[in-house]
Design an enzyme around this catalytic site. Structure first.
Site, PDB file in Angstrom:
ATOM      1  N   CYS A 276       0.834  -1.208   0.000  1.00 17.04           N
ATOM      2  CA  CYS A 276       0.000   0.000   0.000  1.00 17.04           C
ATOM      3  C   CYS A 276       0.863   1.249   0.000  1.00 17.04           C
ATOM      4  O   CYS A 276       0.877   2.019  -0.931  1.00 17.04           O
ATOM      5  CB  CYS A 276      -0.892   0.014   1.232  1.00 17.04           C
ATOM      6  SG  CYS A 276      -1.690  -1.528   1.491  1.00 17.04           S
TER       7      CYS A 276
HETATM    8  N1  SAJ Z   1       7.330   2.165   8.387  1.00 12.97           N
HETATM    9  C1  SAJ Z   1       8.491   2.867   8.735  1.00 12.97           C
HETATM   10  N2  SAJ Z   1       8.415   3.824   9.689  1.00 12.97           N
HETATM   11  C2  SAJ Z   1       7.228   4.123  10.328  1.00 12.97           C
HETATM   12  C3  SAJ Z   1       6.058   3.401   9.943  1.00 12.97           C
HETATM   13  C4  SAJ Z   1       6.136   2.430   8.981  1.00 12.97           C
HETATM   14  O1  SAJ Z   1       9.562   2.614   8.171  1.00 12.97           O
HETATM   15  O2  SAJ Z   1       7.219   4.999  11.197  1.00 12.97           O
HETATM   16  C5  SAJ Z   1       7.402   1.164   7.322  1.00 12.97           C
HETATM   17  C6  SAJ Z   1       6.911  -0.199   7.769  1.00 12.97           C
HETATM   18  O3  SAJ Z   1       7.965  -0.943   8.338  1.00 12.97           O
HETATM   19  C7  SAJ Z   1       6.439  -0.800   6.450  1.00 12.97           C
HETATM   20  C8  SAJ Z   1       5.932   0.400   5.693  1.00 12.97           C
HETATM   21  O4  SAJ Z   1       6.516   1.553   6.309  1.00 12.97           O
HETATM   22  O5  SAJ Z   1       7.512  -1.360   5.741  1.00 12.97           O
HETATM   23  C9  SAJ Z   1       4.418   0.518   5.730  1.00 12.97           C
HETATM   24  O6  SAJ Z   1       3.994   0.345   7.082  1.00 12.97           O
HETATM   25  P1  SAJ Z   1       2.490   0.776   7.476  1.00 12.97           P
HETATM   26  O7  SAJ Z   1       2.151   0.194   8.795  1.00 12.97           O
HETATM   27  O8  SAJ Z   1       2.313   2.235   7.327  1.00 12.97           O
HETATM   28  O9  SAJ Z   1       1.683   0.167   6.269  1.00 12.97           O
HETATM   29  P2  SAJ Z   1       0.765  -1.100   6.073  1.00 12.97           P
HETATM   30  O10 SAJ Z   1       0.774  -1.298   4.632  1.00 12.97           O
HETATM   31  O11 SAJ Z   1       1.061  -2.249   6.949  1.00 12.97           O
HETATM   32  O12 SAJ Z   1      -0.652  -0.623   6.568  1.00 12.97           O
HETATM   33  C10 SAJ Z   1      -1.060   0.635   6.198  1.00 12.97           C
HETATM   34  C11 SAJ Z   1      -2.001   1.048   7.289  1.00 12.97           C
HETATM   35  N3  SAJ Z   1      -1.151   1.401   8.421  1.00 12.97           N
HETATM   36  C12 SAJ Z   1      -1.405   2.305   9.356  1.00 12.97           C
HETATM   37  O13 SAJ Z   1      -2.267   3.147   9.212  1.00 12.97           O
HETATM   38  C13 SAJ Z   1      -0.617   2.239  10.635  1.00 12.97           C
HETATM   39  C14 SAJ Z   1      -2.859   2.046   6.678  1.00 12.97           C
HETATM   40  O14 SAJ Z   1      -2.049   3.102   6.236  1.00 12.97           O
HETATM   41  C15 SAJ Z   1      -3.645   1.456   5.556  1.00 12.97           C
HETATM   42  O15 SAJ Z   1      -4.913   1.077   6.065  1.00 12.97           O
HETATM   43  C16 SAJ Z   1      -2.995   0.278   4.887  1.00 12.97           C
HETATM   44  O16 SAJ Z   1      -1.622   0.537   4.895  1.00 12.97           O
HETATM   45  C17 SAJ Z   1      -3.547   0.206   3.482  1.00 12.97           C
HETATM   46  O17 SAJ Z   1      -4.125  -0.839   3.166  1.00 12.97           O
HETATM   47  O18 SAJ Z   1      -3.451   1.187   2.770  1.00 12.97           O
END
Ligand code: SAJ
Length: 438
Positions: A276
């Site tokens: 995503c």
């Molecule tokens: N990451 C970082 N630093 C951070 C946060 C995340 O490096 O501070 C990295 C993570 O390790 C990962 C990537 O970014 O590799 C994405 O992590 P994520 O938790 O933002 O993304 P997803 O794909 O697991 O889930 C997200 C959802 N997450 C949150 O809102 C916390 C949300 O944005 C969406 O509902 C989902 O993607 C989607 O389906 O779009």
């Protein structure tokens, strides 16, 4: 004021006799089908993947966040049936489209799955149906691509059938926020489309937030995910800066997080994974370009995040250098191949980029990930190796790329020669001399 079709559909929704179909039984569609079934509707899941269809019909969950008992209970009560046959849409009142929206190799949006689903829905479209797109996509997809496909039938939107967009907000691995308690944003082609979709979602979601159009709903989702990719890029850039300045970025973020307002922590990492966050922003920047608008934030954030695997490899080089070693010929153990902690999904995982770069430079790379027992590197199948003292001590460098809670980081550091920690997983440990953080 609802049209006769709208009144009839509203009745079927409130008395739960409406038949619902979810197209796409992945990490969004299957949990949604379960939630809809649990609220009393009969759900027909459609997926082109026969294996998924068979697993659902046998009550077997293939999505970690989907409880197998809940799934099999619905299947045994015949509240959830899966098929690959779109013909069942003839007898369905509500259709939710939850298909993938990946990127092509050219890094352009690939909405072929949406178009394919829409043309199947159009084939069986009939009076009184509500169609909802949930897949993340660029603003205008619902109105300019799906609607014309459906109106080929001479049925009129907002009178004969209803069309809305409502972005999924599934956060893989998040036990606190579920489909039921995560507010649902929703926009219809007409006010009646919005009203009917709202009544439907309110049957199984605590809060529904309506907006003025399908484009606003499509844009809302993109803002949410671009907000994350840009802020993660900021954290990553500051990590590189603090590395140069000799400042611990993790302590700085922890301190900033004490601010009770106006700040939200994001953390540096090995790169941006998942299907995503690395992808959705490109849907918007691509669409904006067709209007002659170039988004600098989205493109720069992508550049910063894409650079992180290379930066991690540089830190690995520094770690090996302490023991007078180089990457070429070294054995490097990667801990956590998944794109983030406590999930098994490896799509767009930065660990895969790191492995690719290390192998290109002559390293022997092995991995352990309790959530991902086997991966493909190139055309080779590679298995996760059992984690033991031997495996740790034999590695010239151990790299933590996903901070799974199941790892014993103290034991890992004790038995490793040197550890590169890309997730601050070792923050509470004292033997700092063996740890290099990004
Ligand atoms: N990451 C970082 N630093 C951070 C946060 C995340 O490096 O501070 C990295 C993570 O390790 C990962 C990537 O970014 O590799 C994405 O992590 P994520 O938790 O933002 O993304 P997803 O794909 O697991 O889930 C997200 C959802 N997450 C949150 O809102 C916390 C949300 O944005 C969406 O509902 C989902 O993607 C989607 O389906 O779009």
């Amino acid at each position: 004021m609802l049209s006769p079709s709208g009144k009839e559909l509203k009745e079927k929704i409130t008395n739960k006799t409406a038949k619902v179909s979810v197209i796409g039984l992945g990490y969004v569609g299957l949990p949604l089908a379960i939630e809809i079934g649990k609220s009393g509707f009969s759900v027909l899941g459609i997926d082109v993947d026969k294996e998924k269809v068979d697993k659902v019909n046998n009550g077997r969950s293939y999505i970690p966040d989907v409880d197998e008992d809940e799934l099999s209970r619905l299947v045994s009560k015949n509240k959830l049936v899966a098929t690959s046959d779109y013909k069942i849409l003839k007898e369905v009142d509500i259709v939710s489209i939850c298909v993938p929206t990946p990127l092509r190799k050219t890094r352009e949006p690939d909405i072929s799955y949406i178009v394919a689903a829409a043309s199947e829905v159009a084939k069986y479209l009939h009076r009184g149906q509500l169609i909802i797109l949930e897949s993340t996509t660029f603003p205008g997809t619902t109105k300019d691509i799906i609607l014309p496909e459906l109106e080929k039938n001479s049925l009129k939107v907002g009178r004969d059938f209803f069309l809305s967009f409502s972005p999924e907000r599934v956060d893989p691995g998040n036990k606190k926020y579920t489909i039921r308690n995560t507010p649902k944003v929703l926009g219809g082609i007409t006010p009646e489309c919005t009203e009917i979709a709202k009544i439907f979602y309110e049957q199984f979601i605590e809060k529904v937030v309506t907006v003025g159009s399908t484009q606003e709903a499509e844009m809302t989702k993109l803002l949410e995910n671009i907000f994350r990719s840009v802020n993660i890029a900021l954290a990553n850039e500051l990590a590189l800066m603090c590395d140069r300045l000799g400042i611990d970025i993790w302590n700085v973020i922890e301190a900033a997080t004490t601010k009770p307002f106006g700040f939200m922590p994001f953390y540096p990492g090995p790169g941006l994974g998942g299907h995503c966050i690395p992808i959705d922003p490109v849907y918007l920047s691509w669409k904006a370009k067709t209007y002659g608008f170039y988004s600098k934030f989205i493109e720069f954030a992508e550049e910063v995040n894409k650079n992180m695997p290379h930066y991690v490899v540089r830190k690995i080089t520094d770690a090996l250098n302490i023991h007078k070693k180089c990457i070429n010929g070294s054995k490097i153990l990667i801990l956590g191949i998944a794109y983030k902690e406590n999930v098994g999904d490896i799509r767009e995982s930065p660990a895969l980029d790191i492995i690719e770069i290390l192998r290109r430079q002559g390293a022997e790379v092995i991995y352990n990930d309790p959530y991902a027992p086997q991966i493909k590197i190139g055309d080779k199948k590679v298995r996760s190796l059992p984690l033991n003292e031997n495996l740790l001590s034999q590695a010239d460098c151990v790299v933590i790329t996903a901070a799974h809670s199941s790892y014993d980081y103290r034991w890992i550091v004790e038995n490793a020669r040197i550890v590169v920690d890309t997730r601050n997983a070792t923050k509470n440990l004292s033997n700092k001399e063996k740890i290099i953080k990004i």
